[in-house]
Motif scaffolding. Structure first.
Motif, short mmCIF file in Angstrom:
data_model
loop_
_atom_site.label_atom_id
_atom_site.label_comp_id
_atom_site.label_asym_id
_atom_site.label_seq_id
_atom_site.Cartn_x
_atom_site.Cartn_y
_atom_site.Cartn_z
N LEU A 180 39.01 44.86 42.00
CA LEU A 180 39.17 45.42 43.57
C LEU A 180 38.27 46.73 44.05
CD1 LEU A 180 42.72 44.77 43.63
CD2 LEU A 180 41.03 43.13 44.39
N GLY A 181 38.16 47.96 43.53
CA GLY A 181 37.11 48.61 43.50
C GLY A 181 35.83 47.88 44.19
N GLN A 182 35.01 47.12 43.23
CA GLN A 182 33.96 46.83 43.36
C GLN A 182 34.27 45.99 44.66
OE1 GLN A 182 30.79 47.71 42.10
NE2 GLN A 182 32.30 49.43 40.70
N HIS A 183 34.90 45.17 44.88
CA HIS A 183 34.97 44.62 45.72
C HIS A 183 35.32 45.34 47.34
CE1 HIS A 183 36.04 41.57 48.60
NE2 HIS A 183 37.51 41.36 48.45
N HIS A 184 35.73 46.68 47.23
CA HIS A 184 35.79 47.20 48.31
C HIS A 184 35.02 48.13 48.27
CE1 HIS A 184 39.68 48.80 47.04
NE2 HIS A 184 40.00 47.68 47.90
N GLN A 185 33.52 48.25 47.69
CA GLN A 185 32.08 48.67 47.73
C GLN A 185 31.53 47.63 48.37
OE1 GLN A 185 31.14 51.71 47.07
NE2 GLN A 185 32.88 52.07 46.68
N PHE A 186 31.27 46.42 48.17
CA PHE A 186 30.11 45.19 48.54
C PHE A 186 31.18 44.37 49.95
CE2 PHE A 186 29.28 45.37 43.64
CZ PHE A 186 27.78 45.65 44.50
N HIS A 187 32.35 43.94 49.93
CA HIS A 187 32.75 44.11 51.32
C HIS A 187 33.41 44.85 52.18
CE1 HIS A 187 34.83 40.61 53.12
NE2 HIS A 187 36.03 41.36 53.57
N GLU A 225 28.52 40.61 46.95
CA GLU A 225 29.87 40.31 47.91
C GLU A 225 30.62 38.80 47.57
OE1 GLU A 225 30.08 40.23 52.24
OE2 GLU A 225 27.11 41.94 51.70
N LYS A 226 30.21 37.97 47.46
CA LYS A 226 30.76 36.24 46.65
C LYS A 226 30.84 37.24 45.39
CE LYS A 226 27.50 33.22 49.24
NZ LYS A 226 26.03 32.73 48.92
N ARG A 227 30.35 37.46 43.75
CA ARG A 227 30.75 37.73 42.78
C ARG A 227 32.37 38.80 43.22
NH1 ARG A 227 30.86 38.78 37.77
NH2 ARG A 227 31.19 40.60 36.58
N TYR A 228 31.85 39.44 43.91
CA TYR A 228 33.78 40.50 43.76
C TYR A 228 35.18 39.49 44.50
CZ TYR A 228 31.62 43.49 40.52
OH TYR A 228 30.42 44.23 39.34
N PHE A 229 34.94 38.99 45.62
CA PHE A 229 35.96 38.62 46.54
C PHE A 229 36.37 37.44 45.49
CE2 PHE A 229 37.43 35.26 49.32
CZ PHE A 229 37.65 35.59 50.56
N LYS A 230 35.63 36.67 44.98
CA LYS A 230 36.25 35.40 44.02
C LYS A 230 37.03 35.86 43.48
CE LYS A 230 34.99 31.52 40.86
NZ LYS A 230 33.00 30.50 40.65
N ILE A 231 36.03 36.90 42.02
CA ILE A 231 37.06 37.88 41.08
C ILE A 231 38.70 38.21 41.83
CG2 ILE A 231 36.98 39.98 40.26
CD1 ILE A 231 34.21 39.38 39.19
N SER A 232 38.40 38.98 43.50
CA SER A 232 39.78 39.21 43.76
C SER A 232 40.56 38.24 44.17
CB SER A 232 38.75 40.09 45.08
OG SER A 232 38.39 41.30 44.99
N GLU A 233 40.06 37.12 44.49
CA GLU A 233 40.68 35.96 44.79
C GLU A 233 41.65 35.62 43.67
OE1 GLU A 233 40.47 32.54 48.30
OE2 GLU A 233 39.23 32.84 45.81
N ARG A 234 41.02 36.01 43.16
CA ARG A 234 41.22 35.69 41.02
C ARG A 234 42.48 36.21 41.16
NH1 ARG A 234 37.16 34.58 38.15
NH2 ARG A 234 37.17 36.26 36.85
N ILE A 235 42.44 37.90 41.00
CA ILE A 235 43.20 38.47 40.68
C ILE A 235 44.93 38.14 41.56
CG2 ILE A 235 43.88 40.93 40.97
CD1 ILE A 235 40.82 41.49 40.04
N HIS A 271 45.22 45.35 51.09
CA HIS A 271 44.49 44.02 50.94
C HIS A 271 43.79 43.85 52.20
CE1 HIS A 271 48.23 43.21 54.47
NE2 HIS A 271 48.71 44.37 53.22
N GLY A 272 43.98 44.41 53.07
CA GLY A 272 43.87 44.70 54.82
C GLY A 272 41.77 45.08 54.67
N TRP A 273 41.53 45.44 53.64
CA TRP A 273 39.93 45.28 53.24
C TRP A 273 39.62 44.21 52.32
CZ3 TRP A 273 38.72 50.78 51.18
CH2 TRP A 273 38.98 52.08 51.90
N HIS A 274 40.79 43.41 51.85
CA HIS A 274 40.54 42.42 51.28
C HIS A 274 39.65 41.10 51.57
CE1 HIS A 274 42.67 44.80 48.23
NE2 HIS A 274 41.53 45.50 48.17
N ASP A 275 40.91 41.29 53.07
CA ASP A 275 40.14 39.80 53.45
C ASP A 275 41.01 38.53 52.93
OD1 ASP A 275 39.46 41.39 55.64
OD2 ASP A 275 37.63 41.17 55.86
#
Length: 208
Positions: free
Chosen positions: A105-112, A123-133, A166-170
Motif C-alpha cells: 500500500l505504501g508503494q501504491h501511495h507513491q505511484f498513485h 501505477e497499474k502494478r500497485y493498484f492491482k496489488i492493493s486491490e488484491r490486498i 482508503h481515500g488515497w487508494h481509490d
C-alpha cells in the motif's frame, strides 16, 4: 513513561493507538521526515534504518525500532491485545501487515497518490496489488470477526491505519463488506480515535 518518536504516518499511528488502548502514559516527539530528521545521527542511533517510529521506555531504559516489534513489546508489557495462547496466529497476521500490506500500500501511495502520471507501469502494478490486498482481507474477515480470530489484537491495530488511507487508494472500501464492517467497528473505539489524532490536531478517522 514511554516516549514515542514518530511522524504522522500509518506506522506512527499504530503505536499511538496501541498506547491509548493500553492506557500507558506517553509523550510524542515529532520527527519531521520531510526535513530528513530521521537521518540525523542521534536518531539513527535509535533506528539503524532511519525509520519511524521508535519508542524509548524510560522506566526500563530500553529503546525499540520497527513498529511490529514495538507492538509486540507493548503487548507483552501490558498483557493486552497479544494473548499468549494466540500468539502464533496473531504473529502471522502482524507479519503479513509488516511484510505485505504496509509495503505494498505504501508503494501504491507513491505511484498513485504522490506521483501520478510518472509511471504507468508502477501505477497499474500497485493498484492491482492493493486491490488484491483489499480482497484478501475481506475474505479473511468474512470468516473471522478480527484478523487473528474472535478478538481484537495488535494485528488489527497494525493494519487499521493503512486501511484508514482508503481515500488515497481509490479502490472503493464500500465494495468490501466484511472489511468495511471491521473498519467501522475499530473506528468506533475511543482509544483508536485518540491515537489516530497522533499530533492532537483534531484529525478524525475517515469515514467509508
Amino acid at each position: 513513561m514511554i516516549e514515542l518518536l514518530t511522524a504522522d504516518t500509518p506506522n506512527g499511528k499504530k503505536i499511538s493507538i496501541m498506547l491509548e488502548e493500553i492506557k500507558f502514559q506517553y509523550k510524542v516527539t515529532k520527527i519531521n521526515i520531510f526535513k530528513d530528521e530521521q537521518f540525523k545521527p542521534e536518531f539513527k542511533k535509535l533506528s539503524p534504518f532511519s525509520k519511524i517510529p521508535v519508542i524509548i521506555d524510560h522506566d526500563a531504559n530500553i529503546s525499540l525500532f520497527e513498529s511490529g516489534a514495538i507492538l509486540i513489546y507493548l503487548g507483552e508489557k501490558s498483557g493486552k491485545f497479544y494473548d499468549k495462547d494466540q500468539r502464533t496466529i496473531i504473529n502471522q497476521w502482524l507479519m503479513g501487515q509488516m511484510a505485505y500490506v504496509g509495503p505494498m500500500l505504501g508503494q501504491h501511495h507513491q505511484f498513485h497518490h504522490y506521483n501520478p502520471g510518472k509511471s504507468d507501469f508502477g501505477e497499474k502494478r500497485y493498484f492491482k496489488i492493493s486491490e488484491r490486498i483489499y480482497t484478501e482481507l475481506d475474505q479473511r474477515l468474512s470468516q473471522s470477526k478480527f484478523l487473528a480470530g474472535d478478538f481484537y489484537t495488535i494485528a488489527d491495530i497494525a493494519t487499521f491505519p493503512w486501511i484508514a488511507r482508503h481515500g488515497w487508494h481509490d479502490i472503493g472500501l464500500k465494495r468490501f463488506i466484511h472489511l468495511t464492517r471491521w473498519y467501522k467497528d475499530i473506528s468506533k473505539r475511543d482509544a483508536v480515535q485518540k491515537g489516530f489524532d497522533l499530533l492532537n490536531k483534531g484529525e478524525q478517522i475517515p469515514g467509508v
